[in-house]
Motif scaffolding. Structure first.
Motif, PDB file in Angstrom:
ATOM      1  N   ASN A 339       0.813  -1.217   0.000  1.00 34.87           N
ATOM      2  CA  ASN A 339       0.000   0.000   0.000  1.00 34.87           C
ATOM      3  C   ASN A 339       0.844   1.264   0.000  1.00 34.87           C
ATOM      4  O   ASN A 339       0.311   2.361   0.176  1.00 34.87           O
ATOM      5  CB  ASN A 339      -0.921   0.018   1.238  1.00 34.87           C
ATOM      6  N   SER A 419      -5.947   1.860   2.633  1.00 32.52           N
ATOM      7  CA  SER A 419      -5.079   3.031   2.643  1.00 32.52           C
ATOM      8  C   SER A 419      -5.797   4.234   2.066  1.00 32.52           C
ATOM      9  O   SER A 419      -6.425   4.152   1.002  1.00 32.52           O
ATOM     10  CB  SER A 419      -3.813   2.732   1.830  1.00 32.52           C
ATOM     11  N   ARG A 421      -5.279   8.193   0.877  1.00 30.00           N
ATOM     12  CA  ARG A 421      -4.293   9.208   0.495  1.00 30.00           C
ATOM     13  C   ARG A 421      -4.997  10.550   0.323  1.00 30.00           C
ATOM     14  O   ARG A 421      -5.862  10.703  -0.544  1.00 30.00           O
ATOM     15  CB  ARG A 421      -3.609   8.805  -0.819  1.00 30.00           C
ATOM     16  N   ARG A 426      -0.545   9.696   3.737  1.00 26.21           N
ATOM     17  CA  ARG A 426      -1.085   8.370   3.443  1.00 26.21           C
ATOM     18  C   ARG A 426      -1.302   7.657   4.772  1.00 26.21           C
ATOM     19  O   ARG A 426      -0.362   7.477   5.544  1.00 26.21           O
ATOM     20  CB  ARG A 426      -0.142   7.550   2.552  1.00 26.21           C
ATOM     21  N   TYR A 427      -2.563   7.282   5.011  1.00 25.13           N
ATOM     22  CA  TYR A 427      -2.929   6.610   6.256  1.00 25.13           C
ATOM     23  C   TYR A 427      -3.452   5.217   5.926  1.00 25.13           C
ATOM     24  O   TYR A 427      -4.309   5.047   5.051  1.00 25.13           O
ATOM     25  CB  TYR A 427      -4.003   7.407   6.997  1.00 25.13           C
ATOM     26  N   THR A 428      -2.950   4.197   6.629  1.00 22.65           N
ATOM     27  CA  THR A 428      -3.307   2.806   6.353  1.00 22.65           C
ATOM     28  C   THR A 428      -3.705   2.095   7.632  1.00 22.65           C
ATOM     29  O   THR A 428      -3.060   2.265   8.676  1.00 22.65           O
ATOM     30  CB  THR A 428      -2.126   2.055   5.714  1.00 22.65           C
TER      31      THR A 428
END
Length: 488
Positions: A339, A419, A421, A426-428
């Motif tokens: 990701n 994920s 964006r 970018r947060y997963t």
């Protein structure tokens, strides 16, 4: 008089108006280039060291999207998402081995959509990962050329290794490794010595055959996918010493789920089964990748030249996209299957008559947006099954906002990584299938780099930010899943 009216009606029908084809002033043809494993590192994307004159020229005739994202960094699910306009959770396909029509016989796809509107639908090269997927929706789907290596010595060498592996009963895995051959090849041959050169010729022949009919054509070039094999003249565009080995340092604090063992590359002959690559091998692979990009670019140029020669350019929407990004030793990793930004970020260019030319858009867009875009631009209704949104407003005004974030996902066994964006981050989240519990989080700041050095998810100063992003991601997933249930 009756005969004249009948003749006129027949002419109108032939134009496709009764089939819902493009209205006056709208382009009626669609040509989509699929380029496998293509990083958004081309001349038109600001990387002057890459020789990509054909794609650069296409960008000058349309809108280049600087921040386009695929839905999953893997060939089969990415391409199926694009062809259906649906997220992987909607298609139900998140692996490499499942063709669309194996699990969904009736899903609306781009070729089926245009076939029902009276178009010639043609597929050349690697379009779906499973090449003959959706086969009843295509008017033309020739057998793809199978040649991956042009050097007869390489081919003979592969055959010898496979024979020896079978004679020694070395097992399926070692026989499979023997079949792969080396990861690079530099051979003096014409473009047709490799598969993509033949694919370009197939597309050109179809353009000539169907120039007087409305067509929806997909042309898939396998390069720069492994093996990095291209005619020598494309290798000669670059010098080995110009390639800089990237940092192999992984981001501090990142969970093991974030990474991949890059087994795709390790399957090739001469690549170690564990550990890092040498600097020498890294540069050779980077050189081969660049040569393969230029080779694919030349094939795009051939097809576009024929489109121009036939006088079809002003009546055709042209789309070029990459199915996912790629790592070339970044973080000590190779290929895709994550990701990370490098895997999710893709090139996307759309050139359409009467729309913006030589423009760039910083809007966050997704590959599921391609289906509704070409549907609306050819005068058709966007199917309710599509999860994406038409990019036509951005093609008229590239500077406007479009969406707040783009979504990507990638599975690790029974755990799915989702994920998000947005403009900067970018947060997963990694979510277990059974418990629905978040077992790991990642947060990367991409303000200045595609390869940040630290996972910020556990930073105290980011606690409230992570909470808000988690809520946003959860809400997006709930909406997506609600849409899936409503569309079943």
């Amino acid at each position: 008089m009756n005969r004249a009216i009948t003749t006129l009606l027949a002419f109108v029908y032939a134009l496709g108006i009764s089939h819902g084809l493009a209205c006056a002033g709208q382009p009626r043809n669609v040509l989509i280039f699929f380029v496998d494993d293509l990083r958004p590192e081309l001349g038109c994307y600001g990387v002057d060291s890459i020789h990509s004159p054909s794609i650069d020229a296409l960008a000058s005739e349309g809108v280049l999207f600087e921040r386009a994202y695929c839905q999953q960094a893997l060939c089969a699910p990415s391409r199926i998402s694009m062809m259906t306009g649906q997220y992987p959770d909607h298609t139900g396909i998140v692996d490499l081995f499942t063709p669309l029509r194996k699990v969904n016989k009736t899903a609306m796809t781009l070729p089926l959509y245009f076939q029902q509107r009276g178009y010639v639908t043609a597929s050349f090269g690697k379009v779906y990962h499973h090449l003959r997927d959706d086969k009843t929706s295509w008017s033309e789907i020739p057998e793809p050329p199978s040649k991956k290596y042009a050097d007869p010595n390489t081919l003979n060498g592969i055959a010898k290794r496979v024979r020896e592996a079978k004679e020694q009963h070395l097992g399926v895995e070692k026989t499979r490794l023997a079949e792969k051959g080396p990861p690079t090849e530099c051979f003096v041959t014409e473009d047709e010595g490799y598969r993509d050169g033949v694919v370009a010729n197939q597309a050109i022949a179809s353009l000539r055959e169907n120039k007087d009919k409305p067509f929806f054509m997909c042309v898939g070039f396998a390069k720069p996918h492994l093996p990095f094999a291209a005619p020598k003249r494309y290798w000669d565009l670059y010098k080995r010493e110009q390639f800089t080995v990237p940092s192999r340092e992984r981001p501090d604090g990142s969970p093991g789920l974030a990474f991949t063992i890059w087994g795709e590359l390790r399957a090739y002959h001469g690549i170690p089964q564990e550990g890092e690559l040498s600097d020498e091998m890294t540069r050779e692979l980077m050189h081969g990748y660049a040569a393969s990009v230029s080779f694919a670019d030349a094939q795009v140029g051939k097809v576009m030249a024929e489109l121009d020669r036939l006088g079809l350019r002003d009546d055709t929407i042209v789309v070029l996209w990459g199915d996912h990004g790629y790592k070339l030793g970044d973080y000590g990793l190779w290929c895709k299957h994550t990701n990370f930004e490098l895997d999710a970020h893709v090139p996307l260019i759309i050139s359409a008559p009467t729309h913006s030319r030589e423009q760039r858009s910083k809007a966050l867009v997704e590959i599921v947006d391609i289906f509704p875009t070409v549907a609306s631009m050819t005068g058709g209704d966007v199917p309710e099954s599509c999860d994406g949104k038409s990019l036509q407003p951005l093609l008229q005004n590239p500077d406007q906002k479009f969406r707040s974030f783009a979504l990507t996902q990638y599975p690790r066994g029974s755990t799915m990584g989702y994920s998000l964006r947005n403009d900067r981050y970018r947060y997963t989240e990694w979510i277990q299938a059974g418990t629905k519990r978040v077992i790991a989080r990642e947060l990367y700041d991409h303000q200045d780099t595609d390869t940040p050095s630290r996972n910020l998810a556990d930073s105290p100063e980011q606690r409230e930010h992570v909470f808000r992003l988690s809520q946003q991601l959860d809400a997006a997933r709930r909406i997506e899943n609600t849409n899936v249930n409503m569309k079943k």
